[in-house]
Motif scaffolding. Structure first.
Motif, PDB file in Angstrom:
ATOM      1  N   LEU A   1       0.861  -1.179   0.000  1.00  0.00           N
ATOM      2  CA  LEU A   1       0.000   0.000   0.000  1.00  0.00           C
ATOM      3  C   LEU A   1       0.898   1.230   0.000  1.00  0.00           C
ATOM      4  CD1 LEU A   1      -2.780   1.409   0.299  1.00  0.00           C
ATOM      5  CD2 LEU A   1      -2.511   1.185   2.779  1.00  0.00           C
ATOM      6  N   GLU A   2       0.651   2.138  -0.936  1.00  0.00           N
ATOM      7  CA  GLU A   2       1.477   3.330  -1.078  1.00  0.00           C
ATOM      8  C   GLU A   2       0.621   4.589  -0.979  1.00  0.00           C
ATOM      9  OE1 GLU A   2       4.992   1.819  -4.186  1.00  0.00           O
ATOM     10  OE2 GLU A   2       3.395   3.168  -4.843  1.00  0.00           O
ATOM     11  N   ALA A   3       1.168   5.600  -0.314  1.00  0.00           N
ATOM     12  CA  ALA A   3       0.674   6.972  -0.410  1.00  0.00           C
ATOM     13  C   ALA A   3       1.747   7.758  -1.139  1.00  0.00           C
ATOM     14  CB  ALA A   3       0.421   7.544   0.972  1.00  0.00           C
ATOM     15  N   PHE A   4       1.397   8.397  -2.248  1.00  0.00           N
ATOM     16  CA  PHE A   4       2.428   8.977  -3.107  1.00  0.00           C
ATOM     17  C   PHE A   4       2.023  10.355  -3.605  1.00  0.00           C
ATOM     18  CE2 PHE A   4      -0.488   7.042  -6.093  1.00  0.00           C
ATOM     19  CZ  PHE A   4      -0.490   7.905  -7.177  1.00  0.00           C
ATOM     20  N   GLY A   5       3.021  11.118  -3.984  1.00  0.00           N
ATOM     21  CA  GLY A   5       2.846  12.357  -4.713  1.00  0.00           C
ATOM     22  C   GLY A   5       3.696  12.313  -5.969  1.00  0.00           C
ATOM     23  N   ARG A   6       3.320  13.092  -6.949  1.00  0.00           N
ATOM     24  CA  ARG A   6       4.081  13.135  -8.206  1.00  0.00           C
ATOM     25  C   ARG A   6       4.186  14.570  -8.693  1.00  0.00           C
ATOM     26  NH1 ARG A   6       3.881  10.008 -14.012  1.00  0.00           N
ATOM     27  NH2 ARG A   6       5.081   8.541 -12.789  1.00  0.00           N
ATOM     28  N   SER A   7       5.417  14.970  -8.994  1.00  0.00           N
ATOM     29  CA  SER A   7       5.670  16.251  -9.654  1.00  0.00           C
ATOM     30  C   SER A   7       6.197  15.951 -11.046  1.00  0.00           C
ATOM     31  CB  SER A   7       6.693  17.076  -8.858  1.00  0.00           C
ATOM     32  OG  SER A   7       6.193  17.400  -7.588  1.00  0.00           O
ATOM     33  N   ALA A   8       5.564  16.524 -12.063  1.00  0.00           N
ATOM     34  CA  ALA A   8       5.908  16.172 -13.437  1.00  0.00           C
ATOM     35  C   ALA A   8       5.886  17.412 -14.325  1.00  0.00           C
ATOM     36  CB  ALA A   8       4.938  15.123 -13.980  1.00  0.00           C
ATOM     37  N   ALA A   9       6.646  17.322 -15.403  1.00  0.00           N
ATOM     38  CA  ALA A   9       6.656  18.376 -16.421  1.00  0.00           C
ATOM     39  C   ALA A   9       6.917  17.733 -17.770  1.00  0.00           C
ATOM     40  CB  ALA A   9       7.720  19.424 -16.120  1.00  0.00           C
ATOM     41  N   ARG A  10       6.219  18.209 -18.793  1.00  0.00           N
ATOM     42  CA  ARG A  10       6.431  17.688 -20.139  1.00  0.00           C
ATOM     43  C   ARG A  10       7.023  18.793 -21.005  1.00  0.00           C
ATOM     44  NH1 ARG A  10       2.030  14.264 -23.576  1.00  0.00           N
ATOM     45  NH2 ARG A  10       0.937  16.235 -23.695  1.00  0.00           N
ATOM     46  N   LEU A  11       8.158  18.489 -21.611  1.00  0.00           N
ATOM     47  CA  LEU A  11       8.863  19.442 -22.450  1.00  0.00           C
ATOM     48  C   LEU A  11       8.424  19.273 -23.894  1.00  0.00           C
ATOM     49  CD1 LEU A  11      12.386  18.880 -20.882  1.00  0.00           C
ATOM     50  CD2 LEU A  11      10.544  20.375 -20.104  1.00  0.00           C
ATOM     51  N   ASP A  12       8.340  20.394 -24.592  1.00  0.00           N
ATOM     52  CA  ASP A  12       7.693  20.435 -25.895  1.00  0.00           C
ATOM     53  C   ASP A  12       8.654  20.995 -26.926  1.00  0.00           C
ATOM     54  OD1 ASP A  12       6.050  20.854 -28.074  1.00  0.00           O
ATOM     55  OD2 ASP A  12       4.362  21.531 -26.854  1.00  0.00           O
ATOM     56  N   SER A  13       8.802  20.308 -28.049  1.00  0.00           N
ATOM     57  CA  SER A  13       9.709  20.773 -29.096  1.00  0.00           C
ATOM     58  C   SER A  13       9.203  22.044 -29.770  1.00  0.00           C
ATOM     59  CB  SER A  13       9.887  19.686 -30.157  1.00  0.00           C
ATOM     60  OG  SER A  13       8.694  19.499 -30.894  1.00  0.00           O
ATOM     61  N   ASP A  14       7.896  22.302 -29.713  1.00  0.00           N
ATOM     62  CA  ASP A  14       7.373  23.507 -30.359  1.00  0.00           C
ATOM     63  C   ASP A  14       7.904  24.771 -29.696  1.00  0.00           C
ATOM     64  OD1 ASP A  14       5.998  22.009 -32.125  1.00  0.00           O
ATOM     65  OD2 ASP A  14       4.068  22.155 -31.103  1.00  0.00           O
ATOM     66  N   ARG A  15       8.143  24.706 -28.404  1.00  0.00           N
ATOM     67  CA  ARG A  15       8.588  25.896 -27.682  1.00  0.00           C
ATOM     68  C   ARG A  15      10.064  25.826 -27.299  1.00  0.00           C
ATOM     69  NH1 ARG A  15       3.618  24.405 -25.884  1.00  0.00           N
ATOM     70  NH2 ARG A  15       1.948  25.922 -25.990  1.00  0.00           N
TER      71      ARG A  15
END
Length: 540
Positions: free
Chosen positions: A380-394
């Motif tokens: 059993l897990e309690a979790f958090g996630r920090s994420a970012a997606r990088l984009d070739s357009d910018r």
């Protein structure tokens, strides 16, 4: 298909050798005998308008070993953060990959041959007009290279040959180690580089208890129009523990970069900078001995880095309109454990390429963190996630940041590094029906997300290990993810079905086919496509 059949034959031969016992000393094939991992984070002490901090990673994976012959892949890269206006904004990505290499074991040294790819900020061309604003490097080169390397110069093996005898707390070492690489460019883009010479040397001064101070020098000689020399000097202290090695360090160097400058007509301008950089490095060695050593520490009440597992995969899409290939690295670290409770952090990097090339088009970076309670069968897990997606357009922050907090419950066999729990590969039985089911489900809420108009995430996965024949396990795996969108958006439903063949060695390797339905290929809710994907995965 031929490669799968060859691995099947090799696994069968390996199983026969294991059955015949230790008396048989003839060489045999071992799949994934060792994985070496290095993680580093640091920042500029003196900033010269380049970047403020950097995360560096190195995964050196021995794929196959036959006696003294080794096939390997080496993935290392750097993600830089900080621009003139924003100290934590994404700046650039560099990666250096030995796509496939061969080494011959000479005892204390390796001699080898590798096909090597070096790529700086390898995005597509739509956003390149922004390059001059952020001093981003731009170059991609493929090399064929020769190497001669001391084993103690490899990541996670710096203490090779040092005896940490507690009865002898002090020892003067005075040991020099070195590595040499000679590379000839076979293909290149946005650079005139033809040759690359790399030399490294390190002096281990002494050992006091489990501390080893050192000085290391590195130089790169770039063969192009005018030849350029890129030096680097580093000093630090290695802290050696049974399950991990930690190194605080200070580094001085100069960078030689391919900075894209636009003066009407496009041209390439070289710019060199000095820097002073300080940080910390974690290194892990995974092989038979270290896996057994971690298991021997299981009775301790408090354990540090008791488990280190992960996977790396790469493959190609068949007929996709949006992507040609994809790959990813996952590393799951159990940081501290007390009895059944573990504090963990999982690192994820996933890349989708453009439809007409193998350059990254979208890159997802994510860090999971939380607490896990383990029972013999379930977790059993309690979790958090920090994420970012990088984009070739910018060529900057992609604008998508899906941050999560939630809970996950499942069987232990769904965790990386535990796929083969409860399966015996010893004994005379060549064939065994398994019918082994594992599953997990999670519920999470989105918070502080950027351009990700969703509220809840519900996901489930399951895997069926069908049978074992020698060291091969065919399996079927599936997953479903539901994303509850805000009122002004439409909900997202994504799923996949995967079938594959897993080969068991010291660690595992798998070939697989996956059909996946995706609705977040470029942005939230679009475009949508059903994709067929064929790939290779290494599990450790």
């Amino acid at each position: 298909m031929l490669l799968v059949m060859a691995l099947a034959g090799l696994c069968r031969a390996d199983a026969v050798d294991d059955k015949e016992g230790e008396a048989d000393t003839k060489p045999h094939v071992v799949l994934v005998p060792r994985v070496r991992i290095g993680l580093e984070y640091g920042g500029l002490v003196v900033r010269r308008g380049d970047f403020s901090s950097a995360f560096r990673y190195n995964y050196l994976i021995d794929l196959l070993q036959y006696g003294r012959h080794i096939l390997f892949t080496d993935i290392n890269g750097e993600i830089d953060w900080g621009t003139p206006g924003l100290g934590l904004a994404f700046n650039r990505i560099r990666h250096n990959i030995s796509i496939l290499g061969y080494r011959y074991d000479l005892g204390k040294y390796y001699i080898g041959l590798q096909y090597y790819h070096r790529c700086y900020n390898p995005f597509q061309g739509k956003g390149r007009l922004a390059l001059s604003l952020h001093n981003r490097t731009l170059a991609t080169t493929y090399y064929l290279g020769l190497e001669f390397v001391d084993k103690a110069m490899l990541v996670a093996q710096e203490d090779y040959g040092i005896d940490f005898d507690p009865a002898k707390p002090f020892e003067f070492l005075g040991r020099f180690h070195f590595a040499l690489n000679l590379n000839r460019a076979t293909a290149r883009q946005y650079t005139e580089l033809s040759w690359l010479f790399i030399a490294r040397t390190r002096l281990d001064l002494l050992r006091f208890q489990n501390l080893v101070p050192y000085v290391e020098a590195r130089g790169e000689l770039l063969g192009q129009g005018p030849w350029n020399f890129v030096p680097r000097v580093e000093t630090g202290v290695r802290f050696h523990w049974p399950t991990v090695e930690f190194t605080p360090f200070v580094q001085w160097g100069r960078t030689e970069e391919w900075v894209r400058i636009f003066y009407g007509d496009q041209s390439i301008h070289f710019e060199s900078r000095s820097y002073l950089y300080a940080g910390g490095r974690l290194e892990f060695l995974l092989d038979r001995e270290t896996i057994a050593r971690r298991a021997s520490l299981a009775d301790r009440q408090w354990k540090f880095f008791p488990e280190v597992h992960g996977q790396g995969e790469y493959g190609f899409f068949a007929g996709s309109r949006y992507n040609r290939g994809a790959g990813g690295l996952n590393l799951n670290l159990d940081l501290i454990r007390c009895q059944h409770l573990s504090l963990f952090s999982n690192l994820t990097m996933h890349m989708d390429t453009a439809p007409t090339a193998l350059n990254p088009d979208k890159v997802l970076l994510a860090v999971d963190y939380g607490l896990r309670y383990d029972w013999p069968i379930i977790f059993l897990e309690a979790f958090g996630r920090s994420a970012a997606r990088l984009d070739s357009d910018r060529l900057h922050d992609g604008g998508n940041s899906p941050n999560l907090a939630g809970a996950r419950v499942g069987t232990q066999g769904m965790r990386l590094g535990h796929y083969d729990d409860g399966i015996s590969f010893a004994g005379p039985n060549q064939f065994q029906w398994l019918h082994k089911f594992n599953a997990q489900v999670s519920l999470a809420h989105y918070f502080n997300s950027i351009n990700w108009p969703a509220t809840w995430n519900v996901a489930a996965q399951a895997r069926w290990d069908i049978l074992r024949w020698w060291r091969m396990i065919p399996y079927v795996k599936g997953g479903l993810e539901f994303i509850d969108a805000h009122r002004q958006s439409t909900d997202v439903v994504e799923y996949f079905v995967e079938q594959g063949l897993r080969f068991h060695g010291v660690m595992d390797m798998a070939f697989f086919y996956r059909f996946q339905h995706r609705e977040t290929i470029y942005t939230f809710r679009g475009p949508t496509e059903g994709q067929s994907f064929v790939g290779l995965r290494v599990l450790f």
